[in-house]
Write a protein that holds these residues in place. Structure first.
Motif, PDB file in Angstrom:
ATOM      1  N   LEU A  84       0.799  -2.710  -7.334  1.00  0.00           N
ATOM      2  CA  LEU A  84      -0.467  -3.276  -6.863  1.00  0.00           C
ATOM      3  C   LEU A  84      -1.539  -3.024  -7.903  1.00  0.00           C
ATOM      4  CD1 LEU A  84      -2.164  -4.512  -4.475  1.00  0.00           C
ATOM      5  CD2 LEU A  84      -2.715  -2.153  -3.896  1.00  0.00           C
ATOM      6  N   PHE A  85      -2.275  -4.077  -8.253  1.00  0.00           N
ATOM      7  CA  PHE A  85      -3.430  -3.931  -9.141  1.00  0.00           C
ATOM      8  C   PHE A  85      -4.687  -4.360  -8.409  1.00  0.00           C
ATOM      9  CE2 PHE A  85      -2.292  -2.668 -13.437  1.00  0.00           C
ATOM     10  CZ  PHE A  85      -0.916  -2.574 -13.298  1.00  0.00           C
ATOM     11  N   MET A  86      -5.713  -3.546  -8.494  1.00  0.00           N
ATOM     12  CA  MET A  86      -7.016  -3.866  -7.934  1.00  0.00           C
ATOM     13  C   MET A  86      -7.903  -4.318  -9.096  1.00  0.00           C
ATOM     14  SD  MET A  86      -6.881  -2.862  -4.638  1.00  0.00           S
ATOM     15  CE  MET A  86      -8.544  -2.494  -4.107  1.00  0.00           C
ATOM     16  N   MET A  87      -8.491  -5.495  -8.956  1.00  0.00           N
ATOM     17  CA  MET A  87      -9.333  -6.028 -10.037  1.00  0.00           C
ATOM     18  C   MET A  87     -10.554  -6.734  -9.472  1.00  0.00           C
ATOM     19  SD  MET A  87      -6.550  -7.730 -12.610  1.00  0.00           S
ATOM     20  CE  MET A  87      -5.166  -6.809 -13.244  1.00  0.00           C
ATOM     21  N   ASP A  88     -11.613  -6.792 -10.270  1.00  0.00           N
ATOM     22  CA  ASP A  88     -12.751  -7.632  -9.922  1.00  0.00           C
ATOM     23  C   ASP A  88     -12.249  -9.063  -9.740  1.00  0.00           C
ATOM     24  OD1 ASP A  88     -14.480  -5.488 -10.301  1.00  0.00           O
ATOM     25  OD2 ASP A  88     -15.926  -6.680 -11.447  1.00  0.00           O
ATOM     26  N   ILE A  89     -12.736  -9.724  -8.711  1.00  0.00           N
ATOM     27  CA  ILE A  89     -12.262 -11.084  -8.449  1.00  0.00           C
ATOM     28  C   ILE A  89     -12.771 -12.078  -9.496  1.00  0.00           C
ATOM     29  CG2 ILE A  89     -14.124 -11.904  -6.941  1.00  0.00           C
ATOM     30  CD1 ILE A  89     -11.758 -12.878  -5.064  1.00  0.00           C
ATOM     31  N   ASP A  90     -13.839 -11.693 -10.198  1.00  0.00           N
ATOM     32  CA  ASP A  90     -14.399 -12.592 -11.215  1.00  0.00           C
ATOM     33  C   ASP A  90     -13.907 -12.238 -12.624  1.00  0.00           C
ATOM     34  OD1 ASP A  90     -15.722 -10.203 -11.393  1.00  0.00           O
ATOM     35  OD2 ASP A  90     -17.741 -11.077 -11.498  1.00  0.00           O
ATOM     36  N   SER A 139      -2.120   3.243 -13.609  1.00  0.00           N
ATOM     37  CA  SER A 139      -2.854   2.906 -14.831  1.00  0.00           C
ATOM     38  C   SER A 139      -4.317   2.729 -14.496  1.00  0.00           C
ATOM     39  CB  SER A 139      -2.365   1.578 -15.424  1.00  0.00           C
ATOM     40  OG  SER A 139      -0.988   1.589 -15.642  1.00  0.00           O
ATOM     41  N   ALA A 140      -5.155   3.230 -15.373  1.00  0.00           N
ATOM     42  CA  ALA A 140      -6.584   3.002 -15.204  1.00  0.00           C
ATOM     43  C   ALA A 140      -7.161   2.620 -16.557  1.00  0.00           C
ATOM     44  CB  ALA A 140      -7.264   4.245 -14.660  1.00  0.00           C
ATOM     45  N   VAL A 141      -8.340   2.045 -16.540  1.00  0.00           N
ATOM     46  CA  VAL A 141      -8.972   1.549 -17.763  1.00  0.00           C
ATOM     47  C   VAL A 141     -10.309   2.250 -17.935  1.00  0.00           C
ATOM     48  CG1 VAL A 141      -9.944  -0.500 -18.886  1.00  0.00           C
ATOM     49  CG2 VAL A 141      -7.856  -0.706 -17.517  1.00  0.00           C
ATOM     50  N   LEU A 142     -10.553   2.752 -19.151  1.00  0.00           N
ATOM     51  CA  LEU A 142     -11.853   3.365 -19.410  1.00  0.00           C
ATOM     52  C   LEU A 142     -12.925   2.282 -19.324  1.00  0.00           C
ATOM     53  CD1 LEU A 142     -11.020   5.732 -22.418  1.00  0.00           C
ATOM     54  CD2 LEU A 142     -10.973   6.221 -19.963  1.00  0.00           C
ATOM     55  N   MET A 195      -0.701   3.676  -5.348  1.00  0.00           N
ATOM     56  CA  MET A 195      -1.972   2.961  -5.195  1.00  0.00           C
ATOM     57  C   MET A 195      -2.470   3.040  -3.756  1.00  0.00           C
ATOM     58  SD  MET A 195      -3.486   1.849  -7.805  1.00  0.00           S
ATOM     59  CE  MET A 195      -4.572   0.536  -7.253  1.00  0.00           C
ATOM     60  N   TYR A 196      -1.546   2.953  -2.813  1.00  0.00           N
ATOM     61  CA  TYR A 196      -1.944   3.055  -1.404  1.00  0.00           C
ATOM     62  C   TYR A 196      -2.650   4.381  -1.143  1.00  0.00           C
ATOM     63  CZ  TYR A 196      -1.786   3.385   3.662  1.00  0.00           C
ATOM     64  OH  TYR A 196      -2.141   3.548   4.980  1.00  0.00           O
ATOM     65  N   LYS A 197      -2.066   5.457  -1.658  1.00  0.00           N
ATOM     66  CA  LYS A 197      -2.673   6.786  -1.465  1.00  0.00           C
ATOM     67  C   LYS A 197      -4.078   6.838  -2.073  1.00  0.00           C
ATOM     68  CE  LYS A 197       1.558   9.478  -1.505  1.00  0.00           C
ATOM     69  NZ  LYS A 197       2.460  10.115  -2.452  1.00  0.00           N
ATOM     70  N   LEU A 198      -4.202   6.258  -3.261  1.00  0.00           N
ATOM     71  CA  LEU A 198      -5.476   6.305  -3.971  1.00  0.00           C
ATOM     72  C   LEU A 198      -6.535   5.441  -3.277  1.00  0.00           C
ATOM     73  CD1 LEU A 198      -6.654   7.652  -6.451  1.00  0.00           C
ATOM     74  CD2 LEU A 198      -5.706   5.804  -7.853  1.00  0.00           C
ATOM     75  N   VAL A 199      -6.127   4.249  -2.864  1.00  0.00           N
ATOM     76  CA  VAL A 199      -7.047   3.339  -2.169  1.00  0.00           C
ATOM     77  C   VAL A 199      -7.484   3.960  -0.839  1.00  0.00           C
ATOM     78  CG1 VAL A 199      -7.165   1.116  -0.956  1.00  0.00           C
ATOM     79  CG2 VAL A 199      -6.224   1.218  -3.261  1.00  0.00           C
ATOM     80  N   ARG A 200      -6.502   4.526  -0.120  1.00  0.00           N
ATOM     81  CA  ARG A 200      -6.836   5.155   1.166  1.00  0.00           C
ATOM     82  C   ARG A 200      -7.764   6.356   0.965  1.00  0.00           C
ATOM     83  NH1 ARG A 200      -2.029   7.392   4.701  1.00  0.00           N
ATOM     84  NH2 ARG A 200      -2.403   9.123   3.282  1.00  0.00           N
ATOM     85  N   THR A 247     -13.197   2.420 -14.939  1.00  0.00           N
ATOM     86  CA  THR A 247     -13.749   1.282 -14.220  1.00  0.00           C
ATOM     87  C   THR A 247     -12.894   0.980 -12.984  1.00  0.00           C
ATOM     88  OG1 THR A 247     -14.310  -1.063 -14.320  1.00  0.00           O
ATOM     89  CG2 THR A 247     -12.440  -0.367 -15.662  1.00  0.00           C
ATOM     90  N   ALA A 248     -13.560   0.530 -11.940  1.00  0.00           N
ATOM     91  CA  ALA A 248     -12.826   0.064 -10.755  1.00  0.00           C
ATOM     92  C   ALA A 248     -12.507  -1.425 -10.887  1.00  0.00           C
ATOM     93  CB  ALA A 248     -13.631   0.325  -9.490  1.00  0.00           C
ATOM     94  N   ALA A 249     -12.811  -2.009 -12.049  1.00  0.00           N
ATOM     95  CA  ALA A 249     -12.539  -3.431 -12.241  1.00  0.00           C
ATOM     96  C   ALA A 249     -11.064  -3.694 -12.554  1.00  0.00           C
ATOM     97  CB  ALA A 249     -13.420  -4.004 -13.352  1.00  0.00           C
ATOM     98  N   VAL A 250     -10.335  -2.656 -12.997  1.00  0.00           N
ATOM     99  CA  VAL A 250      -8.891  -2.780 -13.237  1.00  0.00           C
ATOM    100  C   VAL A 250      -8.241  -1.422 -13.004  1.00  0.00           C
ATOM    101  CG1 VAL A 250      -7.061  -3.481 -14.824  1.00  0.00           C
ATOM    102  CG2 VAL A 250      -9.360  -4.373 -15.167  1.00  0.00           C
ATOM    103  N   TRP A 251      -7.455  -1.339 -11.959  1.00  0.00           N
ATOM    104  CA  TRP A 251      -6.634  -0.130 -11.753  1.00  0.00           C
ATOM    105  C   TRP A 251      -5.413  -0.528 -10.957  1.00  0.00           C
ATOM    106  CZ3 TRP A 251      -7.795   2.661  -6.692  1.00  0.00           C
ATOM    107  CH2 TRP A 251      -8.821   2.055  -5.967  1.00  0.00           C
ATOM    108  N   GLY A 252      -4.307   0.132 -11.257  1.00  0.00           N
ATOM    109  CA  GLY A 252      -3.098  -0.305 -10.577  1.00  0.00           C
ATOM    110  C   GLY A 252      -1.918   0.617 -10.797  1.00  0.00           C
ATOM    111  N   GLY A 253      -0.812   0.271 -10.170  1.00  0.00           N
ATOM    112  CA  GLY A 253       0.390   1.077 -10.316  1.00  0.00           C
ATOM    113  C   GLY A 253       1.372   0.849  -9.192  1.00  0.00           C
TER     114      GLY A 253
END
Ligand SMILES: CC(=O)N[C@H]1[C@@H](OP(=O)(O)OP(=O)(O)OC[C@H]2O[C@@H](n3ccc(=O)[nH]c3=O)[C@H](O)[C@@H]2O)O[C@H](CO)[C@H](O)[C@@H]1O
Ligand SMILES: [Mn+2]
Length: 119
Positions: free
Chosen positions: A19-25, A41-44, A89-94, A78-84
């Motif tokens: 699952l990757f969480m990204m800005d929709i734009d 994975s996370a992005v500085l 990811m579920y644990k982190l999002v929760r 950034t919260a604009a791109v994070w995933g794994g």
């Protein structure tokens, strides 16, 4: 993060390994491929990868669950791109959701919402 937690639980868990969480734009200017697939994975953040830690826009109010003191923290993500992996990811999002709920009960919202809790 509430909708994300619920949607992962009810639906995405049965459909995906990652699952990757990204800005929709988001606009992709280059290839974004399998090299990004790992446990987490996370992005500085583009605005803070060259700055020193006291300039990171961490939540600085001790009342928030996202609080990070001036002499702590090595990176600002950034919260604009994070995933794994889905479950990681579920644990982190929760976690981000639950921490923001605690903040809300205490009458505070972190400076950059889930990004603050992620950091
Ligand atoms: C200049 C810059 O880099 N600004 C920040 C901001 O980017 P942006 O200014 O690009 O934030 P934004 O307005 O795109 O909001 C972030 C994301 O939240 C979602 N959204 C936002 C508002 C809303 O009403 N509904 C909704 O769904 C949507 O996916 C959106 O793309 O946020 C990012 C994290 O996401 C980064 O941390 C950045 O620091
Ligand atoms: Mn955006």
């Amino acid at each position: 993060m509430k909708w994300a937690t619920i949607t992962i639980d009810k639906q995405i868990r049965h459909e995906a390994d990652y699952l990757f969480m990204m800005d929709i734009d988001s606009v992709f200017h280059g290839r974004f491929g399998a090299e990004s697939l790992s446990q987490l994975s996370a992005v500085l953040h583009r605005g803070y990868y060259k700055t020193t830690r006291e300039k990171f826009p961490y939540e600085r109010r001790a009342k928030s669950r996202a609080y990070i003191p001036l002499d702590e923290g090595d990176y600002y993500y950034t919260a604009a791109v994070w995933g794994g992996y889905l479950e990681d990811m579920y644990k982190l999002v929760r976690y981000c959701y639950e921490e923001s709920e605690v903040d809300a009960k205490n009458g505070i919202e972190a400076a950059w919402q889930e990004e603050s809790h992620l950091n």
